[in-house]
Design an enzyme around this catalytic site. Structure first.
Site, PDB file in Angstrom:
ATOM      1  N   LYS A 156       3.606   2.018  -2.794  1.00  0.00           N
ATOM      2  CA  LYS A 156       2.113   2.352  -2.810  1.00  0.00           C
ATOM      3  C   LYS A 156       2.793   4.446  -3.488  1.00  0.00           C
ATOM      4  O   LYS A 156       2.598   5.317  -2.834  1.00  0.00           O
ATOM      5  CB  LYS A 156       1.391   2.694  -1.627  1.00  0.00           C
ATOM      6  CG  LYS A 156      -0.006   2.768  -1.948  1.00  0.00           C
ATOM      7  CD  LYS A 156      -0.985   2.374  -0.868  1.00  0.00           C
ATOM      8  CE  LYS A 156      -2.354   2.429  -1.202  1.00  0.00           C
ATOM      9  NZ  LYS A 156      -3.219   1.721  -2.541  1.00  0.00           N
TER      10      LYS A 156
HETATM   11  N1  PMP Z   1      -3.682  -3.367  -5.424  1.00  0.00           N
HETATM   12  C1  PMP Z   1      -3.876  -1.880  -5.368  1.00  0.00           C
HETATM   13  C2  PMP Z   1      -3.781  -1.476  -6.900  1.00  0.00           C
HETATM   14  C3  PMP Z   1      -4.037  -0.601  -4.750  1.00  0.00           C
HETATM   15  O1  PMP Z   1      -4.130   0.775  -4.780  1.00  0.00           O
HETATM   16  C4  PMP Z   1      -4.697  -1.220  -3.334  1.00  0.00           C
HETATM   17  C5  PMP Z   1      -5.165  -1.006  -2.595  1.00  0.00           C
HETATM   18  N2  PMP Z   1      -4.007  -0.298  -1.553  1.00  0.00           N
HETATM   19  C6  PMP Z   1      -4.493  -2.686  -3.208  1.00  0.00           C
HETATM   20  C7  PMP Z   1      -4.256  -3.729  -4.169  1.00  0.00           C
HETATM   21  C8  PMP Z   1      -4.915  -3.424  -1.764  1.00  0.00           C
HETATM   22  O2  PMP Z   1      -4.025  -3.225  -0.442  1.00  0.00           O
HETATM   23  P1  PMP Z   1      -4.490  -3.385   0.521  1.00  0.00           P
HETATM   24  O3  PMP Z   1      -4.777  -4.575   1.151  1.00  0.00           O
HETATM   25  O4  PMP Z   1      -3.582  -3.275   1.565  1.00  0.00           O
HETATM   26  O5  PMP Z   1      -5.756  -2.244   0.899  1.00  0.00           O
END
Ligand code: PMP
Length: 298
Positions: A156
């Protein structure tokens, strides 16, 4: 623009609690100039019992650590230390239903060389309970997700979000609520900040890992599917596959579980209330608020 802090708000910066309004950052920082930082998006909830609970805290801080490692950034905390710090910041800011944003960033450095130190900040702001039942009108983006051979796509990392911003702004400029990005092979991938599932004949389908950020909410949806006896599979699906589906939804920490009305000019035929997505939406809401007897994995 939203208000994230006021003159009383505090944040945590490398072990110190300090006022958000008095905290400075370096304008010669490598993270600001090159998008070279990693972060998390986490939610806390006021539970049915009235307590503050950070949902899947360990999973999120472990991912932060993996993201930092993927970008060769020094990282000096355990997840337990950062979770304790986060509960402290939430309490000091009087927050229960909140969004939590830890960021790991580098010092002043205009070169591309690695750093010997990183900074870690934890910011929190209020996130009012989401009441909307509005279904989203989604547009297939002209932007693809970043090439996994060009980026550490499962990290991330801040720089990846230029892609998300471009796609989201394009969709909104065209009158849609959100974008759906494809991968470098033209298969459907994910939203700018959420994963997606679609339903066909009672089964759920979601893009496989490899070209997406495989989210913690996506994993939670799969766990809920097991408990609700909903069959699901991961794979590579085309935009044409999606346009034969009965329903679809986004899932993510901030989005939670949110149904789609349509993608481009295709309207999903099944009423949202009858979908597998709706069952998962309700189960997810109960889970984060600890409303039901909790499964063993929580
Ligand atoms: N894809 C992207 C590109 C994101 O930014 C997020 C948010 N973090 C997600 C998927 C979903 O991830 P999560 O369920 O861990 O929040």
């Amino acid at each position: 623009m939203a208000t994230y802090y006021n003159e009383n708000t505090v944040l945590w910066l490398d072990g110190k609690i300090q006022k958000a309004s008095e905290t400075k950052t370096d304008l010669y920082g490598q993270s600001l100039h090159y998008g070279y930082s990693v972060f998390e998006g986490i939610r806390s909830y006021r539970t049915a019992a009235g307590k503050t609970k950070i949902f899947k805290a360990t999973e999120h801080f472990d991912r932060l650590q993996r993201s930092a490692a993927a970008l060769n950034m020094p990282y000096r905390y355990t997840s337990a230390e950062l979770i304790a710090a986060t509960y402290d910041v939430l309490a000091r800011n009087g927050l229960q239903d909140a969004y939590i944003r830890p960021v790991v960033y580098g010092p002043a450095n205009m070169s591309f060389n690695p750093n010997t130190e990183s900074f870690t900040v934890i910011e929190t702001w209020e996130m009012a309970p989401f009441l909307g039942e509005k279904l989203l009108r989604v547009m297939t983006s002209s932007f693809q997700r970043p090439n996994p051979k060009g980026f550490k796509i499962e990290a991330k990392a801040a720089g990846h979000y230029v892609n998300s911003i471009l796609a989201s702004q394009e969709a909104k400029a065209k009158g849609f609520d959100e974008a759906l990005l494809t991968d470098i092979n033209g298969c459907i991938a994910e939203g700018p900040g959420a994963n997606m599932f679609f339903e066909k004949d009672g089964h759920l389908y979601t893009p496989a890992a490899g070209n997406i950020l495989p989210g913690i909410t996506r994993a939670t949806v799969m766990e809920l599917c097991a408990g609700l006896d909903i069959p699901f599979e991961e794979g590579h699906y085309s935009p044409a596959d999606l346009k034969q589906a009965d329903s679809a939804f986004f899932c993510g920490t901030a989005a939670e579980v949110i149904g789609w009305n349509s993608v481009d000019d295709y309207t999903f035929p099944m009423p949202w209330k009858e979908t597998q997505g709706r069952k998962i939406q309700l189960a997810y809401s109960d889970l984060v608020k600890e409303k039901t007897p909790q499964p063993a994995w929580n």
